[in-house]
Write a protein that holds these residues in place. Structure first.
Motif, PDB file in Angstrom:
ATOM      1  N   THR A 341       0.832  -1.203   0.000  1.00 50.19           N
ATOM      2  CA  THR A 341       0.000   0.000   0.000  1.00 50.19           C
ATOM      3  C   THR A 341       0.866   1.253   0.000  1.00 50.19           C
ATOM      4  OG1 THR A 341      -1.744  -1.169   1.205  1.00 50.19           O
ATOM      5  CG2 THR A 341      -1.804   1.231   1.247  1.00 50.19           C
ATOM      6  N   ARG A 342       1.952   1.246   0.754  1.00 53.86           N
ATOM      7  CA  ARG A 342       2.849   2.406   0.765  1.00 53.86           C
ATOM      8  C   ARG A 342       3.456   2.646  -0.612  1.00 53.86           C
ATOM      9  NH1 ARG A 342       6.385   1.574   6.336  1.00 53.86           N
ATOM     10  NH2 ARG A 342       4.678   1.864   7.821  1.00 53.86           N
ATOM     11  N   VAL A 343       3.861   1.563  -1.267  1.00 55.11           N
ATOM     12  CA  VAL A 343       4.471   1.710  -2.589  1.00 55.11           C
ATOM     13  C   VAL A 343       3.483   2.325  -3.571  1.00 55.11           C
ATOM     14  CG1 VAL A 343       5.412   0.453  -4.568  1.00 55.11           C
ATOM     15  CG2 VAL A 343       6.127  -0.165  -2.252  1.00 55.11           C
ATOM     16  N   LEU A 344       2.277   1.749  -3.654  1.00 54.47           N
ATOM     17  CA  LEU A 344       1.301   2.234  -4.634  1.00 54.47           C
ATOM     18  C   LEU A 344       0.817   3.637  -4.294  1.00 54.47           C
ATOM     19  CD1 LEU A 344      -0.786  -1.012  -5.237  1.00 54.47           C
ATOM     20  CD2 LEU A 344       1.125  -0.112  -6.565  1.00 54.47           C
ATOM     21  N   ARG A 345       0.634   3.930  -3.004  1.00 55.68           N
ATOM     22  CA  ARG A 345       0.197   5.265  -2.622  1.00 55.68           C
ATOM     23  C   ARG A 345       1.261   6.295  -3.003  1.00 55.68           C
ATOM     24  NH1 ARG A 345      -0.460   5.212   3.231  1.00 55.68           N
ATOM     25  NH2 ARG A 345       1.734   5.776   3.237  1.00 55.68           N
ATOM     26  N   ASN A 346       2.522   5.927  -2.842  1.00 60.60           N
ATOM     27  CA  ASN A 346       3.613   6.816  -3.210  1.00 60.60           C
ATOM     28  C   ASN A 346       3.620   7.084  -4.710  1.00 60.60           C
ATOM     29  OD1 ASN A 346       6.014   8.290  -2.853  1.00 60.60           O
ATOM     30  ND2 ASN A 346       6.715   6.846  -1.303  1.00 60.60           N
ATOM     31  N   LEU A 347       3.464   6.019  -5.506  1.00 63.81           N
ATOM     32  CA  LEU A 347       3.500   6.178  -6.962  1.00 63.81           C
ATOM     33  C   LEU A 347       2.290   6.967  -7.471  1.00 63.81           C
ATOM     34  CD1 LEU A 347       4.729   2.620  -8.015  1.00 63.81           C
ATOM     35  CD2 LEU A 347       6.071   4.688  -7.659  1.00 63.81           C
ATOM     36  N   GLY A 408      10.483   9.996  -2.854  1.00 64.36           N
ATOM     37  CA  GLY A 408       9.378   9.062  -3.069  1.00 64.36           C
ATOM     38  C   GLY A 408       9.763   7.842  -3.884  1.00 64.36           C
ATOM     39  N   LEU A 409      10.341   8.031  -5.061  1.00 62.17           N
ATOM     40  CA  LEU A 409      10.691   6.896  -5.919  1.00 62.17           C
ATOM     41  C   LEU A 409      11.786   6.013  -5.304  1.00 62.17           C
ATOM     42  CD1 LEU A 409      10.496   8.416  -9.508  1.00 62.17           C
ATOM     43  CD2 LEU A 409       9.014   6.671  -8.502  1.00 62.17           C
ATOM     44  N   PRO A 410      12.863   6.576  -4.713  1.00 61.95           N
ATOM     45  CA  PRO A 410      13.838   5.685  -4.059  1.00 61.95           C
ATOM     46  C   PRO A 410      13.209   4.848  -2.962  1.00 61.95           C
ATOM     47  CG  PRO A 410      14.767   7.881  -4.353  1.00 61.95           C
ATOM     48  CD  PRO A 410      13.319   7.976  -4.721  1.00 61.95           C
ATOM     49  N   TYR A 411      12.316   5.445  -2.181  1.00 63.50           N
ATOM     50  CA  TYR A 411      11.663   4.713  -1.092  1.00 63.50           C
ATOM     51  C   TYR A 411      10.777   3.608  -1.653  1.00 63.50           C
ATOM     52  CZ  TYR A 411       9.039   4.046   3.253  1.00 63.50           C
ATOM     53  OH  TYR A 411       8.452   3.525   4.383  1.00 63.50           O
ATOM     54  N   ALA A 412      10.015   3.907  -2.722  1.00 63.37           N
ATOM     55  CA  ALA A 412       9.133   2.911  -3.321  1.00 63.37           C
ATOM     56  C   ALA A 412       9.938   1.737  -3.887  1.00 63.37           C
ATOM     57  CB  ALA A 412       8.286   3.549  -4.418  1.00 63.37           C
ATOM     58  N   ARG A 413      11.043   2.016  -4.548  1.00 63.31           N
ATOM     59  CA  ARG A 413      11.863   0.934  -5.100  1.00 63.31           C
ATOM     60  C   ARG A 413      12.456   0.074  -3.985  1.00 63.31           C
ATOM     61  NH1 ARG A 413      16.379   1.703  -9.785  1.00 63.31           N
ATOM     62  NH2 ARG A 413      14.566   1.274 -11.111  1.00 63.31           N
ATOM     63  N   ARG A 414      12.858   0.724  -2.876  1.00 66.45           N
ATOM     64  CA  ARG A 414      13.431  -0.027  -1.765  1.00 66.45           C
ATOM     65  C   ARG A 414      12.396  -0.957  -1.139  1.00 66.45           C
ATOM     66  NH1 ARG A 414      15.106   4.151   0.955  1.00 66.45           N
ATOM     67  NH2 ARG A 414      16.936   4.347  -0.356  1.00 66.45           N
ATOM     68  N   LEU A 415      11.158  -0.465  -0.958  1.00 63.04           N
ATOM     69  CA  LEU A 415      10.112  -1.312  -0.389  1.00 63.04           C
ATOM     70  C   LEU A 415       9.736  -2.437  -1.343  1.00 63.04           C
ATOM     71  CD1 LEU A 415       7.676   1.220   1.341  1.00 63.04           C
ATOM     72  CD2 LEU A 415       9.515  -0.131   2.341  1.00 63.04           C
ATOM     73  N   THR A 416       9.727  -2.158  -2.651  1.00 68.69           N
ATOM     74  CA  THR A 416       9.427  -3.211  -3.628  1.00 68.69           C
ATOM     75  C   THR A 416      10.460  -4.332  -3.543  1.00 68.69           C
ATOM     76  OG1 THR A 416       8.427  -1.566  -5.108  1.00 68.69           O
ATOM     77  CG2 THR A 416       9.025  -3.681  -6.058  1.00 68.69           C
TER      78      THR A 416
END
Length: 563
Positions: A341-347, A408-416
């Motif tokens: 959810t964090r990843v998609l909400r960020n994107l 945002g994008l670095p955090y999303a990639r790290r969580l993915t």
């Protein structure tokens, strides 16, 4: 190699200011950063004031160690008065500001030694050391007013930096308050049954509720600002708070009303920032690779519906269309729902922020091996030269302006990556950007060697849910709405596993089952009840997921194998 720089004596109160001035000049000559110069001067001021007050006469020696680990060493020598106890507040304050504070006693003399490590390769030459000695010998006592003027200049600079940070945090707070209003509106529409059965909604709301409390305590922050700045931020903010408290202390001289207001503002802002630093540690865990995913069953469409309801008001304010295409989405997915959810909400939040007109679309595509979440927008796009640089922390594409920190994008990639998947970006300048998150499909039942699974339930939706739960774990999956159809399915081929859904009348078990066939009843009853009739085990519908079903089947198979 050690170089003595200067020896001073504290015999009266103005000498404390002279020691502070010497510390500031030595730190500047040794090319220490501005915040380290302030910390060194403050530590010397606190130690000098306390030791002079308790001992009367104090000698202060400055020494430069130019070994493999260069450092500035300042020693305070004094003779403790009999029966006089040093409070230790100054020593404690210096311990927070310097790299080392230690005390030695020999006979009737005592030494408090402080050490500030310097950057390797500082490169101070012998001529520069001689020039520094000469400059220090020309030091003359300064008045409290002159020292206060110097401290005020430092505070004004710190205040201006705090003001800029406060304005940015206020902007972030306004954006997140809009998000929270959308979440609260969504929460009030949820029914009591959905709150009990939809763990994804409960997890999402708990996370957002926690973020709301953090906003009230720390003024403002948002998830894209979570980064590894926690440790770097704590040190300068502690310095600001310590310096502000020092200035507010009446013993260091009175302040007029405006000065007290400004220093109090610095102190309050610093304390608020320190509270926010503690809330960033989860982000630091992700960056350091210490964040682990908690796999569980996620209802995909429910999670997508929550995201849509959360972000649609923000999109509508910009006259954008937010579309979610979940036609090809699996009904359930084994993953960490909170992290996904964090990843998609960020994107989605990024896409809405940078898109001026058109639409933002989230599409779910599934294959036997993975599930892809595709976020596409009609924004300005990203030049090819920057398509990878956007994953660098704090980097923002030149010429594209929008509020944010570039995290945002670095955090999303790290969580993915924590979820075991990958995040890719494809963008065309002037047309838009597409970000794809691919997650592996986890099938806990796949390793059980099931050839034929029979699902029995009078309700078609319930049968479909159980069939999706089994997925591709069996070579063949049959469905039956009742006992008669189930008997026909058994006659065409004995199943390895029979799943009796909660809609099965009286939990009718098909006739003619071989002794080795496993029968698991899925009921609406709470867990722990004994299996009814021919059923080998019972699983509560409210606690059913692929992991639990796989464990239940293993237990049944092991028990049958021992008979």
């Amino acid at each position: 190699m050690a170089d003595d720089l200067i020896h001073l004596r504290l015999t009266e109160e103005p000498d404390v200011f002279t020691v502070r001035q010497a510390g500031r000049q030595v730190a500047a000559a040794l090319r220490c950063p501005q915040h380290d110069q302030v910390r060194i001067a403050t530590a010397l001021s606190e130690l000098g004031r306390e030791l002079y007050s308790c001992c009367g006469r104090v000698s202060v020696g400055f020494r430069l160690d130019r070994d493999a680990a260069p450092a500035l060493v300042i020693e305070f020598g004094f003779a403790p008065r009999p029966g006089v106890r040093i409070p230790g507040e100054g020593v404690a304050a210096a311990g927070r500001l310097m790299d080392l504070v230690e005390e030695d006693r020999a006979g009737g003399l005592a030494i408090v030694r402080t050490r500030k490590n310097l950057t390797a390769g500082t490169g101070v030459t012998d001529d520069e050391v001689d020039e520094l000695r000469a400059r220090l010998r020309r030091l003359h006592p300064v008045s409290a007013l002159d020292e206060l003027r110097t401290q005020n200049a430092e505070l004004i600079e710190a205040l201006e930096e705090s003001r800029r940070q406060r304005e940015e945090l206020q902007n972030l707070n306004a954006e997140l308050e809009q998000t929270n209003r959308g979440v609260m509106a969504l929460y009030t529409e949820l029914s009591e049954e959905l709150e009990k059965t939809n763990r994804g909604v409960v997890a999402l709301y708990a996370e957002l509720d926690d973020k709301t409390e953090q906003l009230h305590d720390a003024v403002a922050t948002k998830n894209r600002f979570w980064a590894s700045i926690s440790h770097e931020l704590r040190t300068p903010v502690n310095g600001i708070v310590g310096l502000a408290r020092l200035l507010l202390d009446p013993q260091n001289g009175p302040l007029d009303e405006e000065q007290q207001r400004q220093v109090s503002l610095i102190n309050d802002t610093g304390i608020a920032l320190l509270g926010m630093v503690e809330e960033l540690l989860d982000m630091a865990k992700a960056e350091q690779g210490r964040l682990e995913a908690r796999q569980g069953l996620m209802e995909t469409r429910a999670m997508l519906g929550q995201l849509s309801a959360l972000l649609r008001p923000i999109a509508e304010q910009k006259n954008l269309t937010l579309a979610v295409d979940a036609a090809d989405a699996p009904s359930v997915l084994v993953t960490d729902e909170v992290l996904l959810t964090r990843v998609l909400r960020n994107l989605l939040g990024n896409a809405v922020k940078f898109t001026v007109e058109g639409e933002v679309r989230l599409t779910v595509r599934s294959t036997p091996d993975h599930v892809a979440f595709v976020v596409a927008d009609t924004g300005p796009g990203i030049p090819p030269a920057y398509s990878e640089r956007v994953f660098e922390e704090f980097y923002q594409v030149p010429g594209i302006s929008a509020p944010g920190t570039g995290l945002g994008l670095p955090y999303a990639r790290r969580l993915t990556a924590v979820l075991g998947g990958e995040l890719t970006l494809d963008s065309t300048l002037g047309e838009g950007t597409t970000v794809t998150v691919r997650l592996p499909t986890h099938r806990p039942l796949a390793g059980l060697g099931l050839r034929h699974v029979l699902v029995v339930d009078a309700d078609a939706a319930s049968r479909r849910g159980l069939r999706d739960l089994v997925g591709a774990a069996a070579e063949r999956v049959s469905e039956a709405p009742g006992a008669a159809a189930a008997d026909d399915a058994v006659a065409s081929g004995a199943p390895d596993l029979v799943l009796l859904g909660p809609g099965t009348p009286d939990l009718d078990v098909p006739s003619g089952l071989p002794p080795g066939t496993m029968v698991v009843a899925v009921t609406a009853e709470p867990p722990g009840r004994p299996p009814p009739g021919r059923a080998d085990a019972t699983v509560s519908r409210d606690h059913l997921d692929p992991l639990m079903l796989a464990e239940t089947v293993r237990d049944v198979r092991e028990r049958k194998g021992r008979r």
